[in-house]
Design a protein around this motif. Structure first.
Motif, mmCIF file in Angstrom:
data_model
loop_
_atom_site.group_PDB
_atom_site.id
_atom_site.type_symbol
_atom_site.label_atom_id
_atom_site.label_comp_id
_atom_site.label_asym_id
_atom_site.label_seq_id
_atom_site.Cartn_x
_atom_site.Cartn_y
_atom_site.Cartn_z
ATOM 1 N N PRO A 31 0.828 -1.210 0.000
ATOM 2 C CA PRO A 31 0.000 0.000 0.000
ATOM 3 C C PRO A 31 0.860 1.255 0.000
ATOM 4 O O PRO A 31 1.984 1.249 0.504
ATOM 5 N N ASP A 32 0.312 2.328 -0.550
ATOM 6 C CA ASP A 32 1.076 3.567 -0.646
ATOM 7 C C ASP A 32 1.547 4.076 0.711
ATOM 8 O O ASP A 32 2.589 4.717 0.815
ATOM 9 N N GLN A 35 5.963 2.518 4.130
ATOM 10 C CA GLN A 35 7.270 3.036 3.745
ATOM 11 C C GLN A 35 8.348 1.949 3.743
ATOM 12 O O GLN A 35 9.305 2.018 2.986
ATOM 13 N N PHE A 36 8.154 0.942 4.600
ATOM 14 C CA PHE A 36 9.160 -0.112 4.740
ATOM 15 C C PHE A 36 8.490 -1.301 5.393
ATOM 16 O O PHE A 36 7.694 -1.141 6.323
ATOM 17 N N ALA A 37 8.799 -2.511 4.917
ATOM 18 C CA ALA A 37 8.209 -3.713 5.510
ATOM 19 C C ALA A 37 9.152 -4.885 5.329
ATOM 20 O O ALA A 37 9.739 -5.064 4.257
ATOM 21 N N LYS A 38 9.301 -5.692 6.384
ATOM 22 C CA LYS A 38 10.098 -6.908 6.337
ATOM 23 C C LYS A 38 9.343 -8.020 7.050
ATOM 24 O O LYS A 38 8.875 -7.839 8.183
ATOM 25 N N VAL A 63 6.827 -0.066 8.747
ATOM 26 C CA VAL A 63 6.841 1.389 8.938
ATOM 27 C C VAL A 63 5.779 1.959 8.016
ATOM 28 O O VAL A 63 5.847 1.787 6.793
ATOM 29 N N SER A 64 4.780 2.627 8.585
ATOM 30 C CA SER A 64 3.658 3.094 7.764
ATOM 31 C C SER A 64 3.014 4.311 8.406
ATOM 32 O O SER A 64 3.183 4.579 9.596
ATOM 33 N N ILE A 68 -1.113 -1.079 9.730
ATOM 34 C CA ILE A 68 -1.405 -2.061 8.688
ATOM 35 C C ILE A 68 -1.801 -3.365 9.371
ATOM 36 O O ILE A 68 -1.031 -3.914 10.161
ATOM 37 N N GLU A 69 -2.997 -3.848 9.085
ATOM 38 C CA GLU A 69 -3.437 -5.133 9.617
ATOM 39 C C GLU A 69 -3.113 -6.234 8.610
ATOM 40 O O GLU A 69 -3.083 -6.002 7.396
#
Length: 224
Positions: A31-32, A35-38, A63-64, A68-69
């Protein structure tokens, strides 16, 4: 930018489904607002070798701009914990990025979470693994440690730790006053263990769910 750590405990019979879900999640367009996901495997963090892995526990660090679910992951789990975080300090990079920006630091009186992440140089891995056991013994005995587990993007060489501390003072005492840990810090530059590294500290804004999934040192539920 807010940071959320999701941690799930899954039954062994669903490990295959988790592997597939991880692959599909990476393929999906983020999703817009992300910013960062691992998505990360976990382990005890005691040796960082293949035998350290725990295939029944998985984590996601996101990081959003807003929470975020991940309901597909939630449905696979038998237990879950979610930790809401605010970055306090961050040094280094992760996949060539600075995911937590440049936090201003400052005093924080409550619980803190420390994240370490490194990509080992293959030629230096053996000397790193030999340096780990004395530090592990120190951290297990450290006053103020509430929870700890290992994280990694791969079973070998892409690794890190998550630890939760009663307050920043306890974390600082361990990081800079325990002799074995100080010795490892002093050796890091000369030993050139890491091709990439990141160290970050966060204020814990809230913990929801089953804290035993985080490796909590006391059993039970928590809402903070």
């Amino acid at each position: 930018m807010p940071v959320t750590l999701h941690v799930w405990r899954v039954p062994r019979r669903k490990i295959g489904a988790v592997m597939l879900r991880r692959a599909l999640t990476f393929l999906q367009k983020k999703p817009d607002k992300v910013q960062f996901a691992k998505f990360l495997g976990t382990g005890t963090g005691d040796s960082f070798g293949p035998g350290d892995s725990d295939l029944t526990r998985w984590a996601a660090l996101i990081v959003s701009s807003s929470r975020i679910e991940l309901p597909e992951w939630d449905r696979l789990a038998v237990a879950k914990a979610t930790v809401d975080l605010t970055p306090l300090t961050s040094r280094g990079t992760w996949s060539g990025r600075t995911p937590f920006g440049e936090p201003p630091g400052g005093k924080h009186d409550g619980m803190v979470l420390a994240l370490t992440r490194a990509r080992l140089r293959p030629a230096r891995a053996l000397t790193f693994w030999r340096a780990v056991p004395p530090v592990v013994r120190e951290v297990h005995a450290a006053p103020g440690l509430l929870a700890r587990f290992g994280v990694g993007e791969a079973p070998i060489g892409w690794q890190g730790t998550v630890s939760v501390w009663r307050d920043a003072a306890d974390l600082t005492r361990f990081a800079y006053r325990q002799p074995e840990h100080r010795a490892v810090i002093a050796r890091t530059a000369a030993a050139r263990w890491y091709a990439e590294e990141l160290f970050a500290r966060f204020a814990v804004d809230g913990i929801a769910g089953d804290r035993t999934v985080l490796g909590w040192l006391e059993e039970g539920q928590t809402e903070v």
